[in-house]
Design an enzyme around this catalytic site. Sequence first.
Site, mmCIF file in Angstrom:
data_model
loop_
_atom_site.group_PDB
_atom_site.id
_atom_site.type_symbol
_atom_site.label_atom_id
_atom_site.label_comp_id
_atom_site.label_asym_id
_atom_site.label_seq_id
_atom_site.Cartn_x
_atom_site.Cartn_y
_atom_site.Cartn_z
ATOM 1 C CE LYS A 1 4.148 35.618 -7.860
ATOM 2 N NZ LYS A 1 4.741 34.324 -8.041
ATOM 3 C CD GLN B 1 4.329 31.429 -10.321
ATOM 4 O OE1 GLN B 1 4.453 32.528 -10.163
ATOM 5 N NE2 GLN B 1 3.450 30.791 -9.422
ATOM 6 C CG ASP C 1 9.719 32.628 -5.275
ATOM 7 O OD1 ASP C 1 9.393 33.261 -4.370
ATOM 8 O OD2 ASP C 1 9.639 31.627 -5.861
#
Length: 298
Positions: free
Chosen positions: A55, A99, A122
Amino acid sequence: MSQAQIIDGKATAERIRAEVAAEVADLKAQHGLTPGLAVVLVGDDAASQVYVRSKGEHSRAAGMHSVTHRLAADTSQKNLLALVETLNGDPAIHGILVQLPLPKGLDEKAVISSIDPRKDVDGLHPINAGLLAQGQKALVPCTPRGCMIMLTDALGDLTGKRAVVVGRSVLVGRPIAQLLLGADCTVTIAHSRTQDLAAVCRDADILVAAVGRPQMIKADWIKPGAAVIDVGINRVPFRDPVKAAEGKTKLVGDVAYKEASAVAGYITPVPGGVGLMTVACLLQNTVTAAKRIAGLDD
């Protein structure tokens, strides 16, 4: 019977990343705006470290401002929430991604809910989930977004098609079902406890496998000519006894790919399919968030 057309996640992801890089360059030139992404990694999970590194590399390659916060596995809930709050207030950061999974002892739901919904790239904040459910403008989870791009690239207009989603997670199953509804599909959400699951799947023009069970979806579960989107990423031993004895593993999806390819009209491989789209769509979400926060038309 002809083989299914492979939906190439690598090529599609490369295209999206190129589009994002061009848009980032335009935002810098026209508005002095550099989209910023902050990724928070707690602990030393090996797979998570790989994802986070990817990422960071891709966001920097697209010309974005990119920061990664690496915290010890024993980080307290209080300190993690304090970091998120700092990022919420940082004007250089437009996207925040924590994460998952988090180490034991940390409350994932509380952490996700603490992210500013405008920066929730997200797409997991309850506000974004609620907006998506109501068909309103929201930041959409990256993997479902990638699935929809692949489907529309392959099939064009999805109106009226029967879609079956196998899996009901908040990360993939539920949001992809909402997106398919928004595309005027007739949608069924199925799961491992659905009665006669194979028959339900055989009714689908679009079959999305996101159940997390290696090669669960067999060829005789698939309607001839259907589009099959395999979200599963499962690591299993090699069938070769020598490799298996050496502890070597391979990645497979939730679909028995080889046999399914002889029945489906379109199919995504694993690896090389949906997984590559997730980071590309994260970059898209970050640009979208930056434009919305800045009051620009997206």
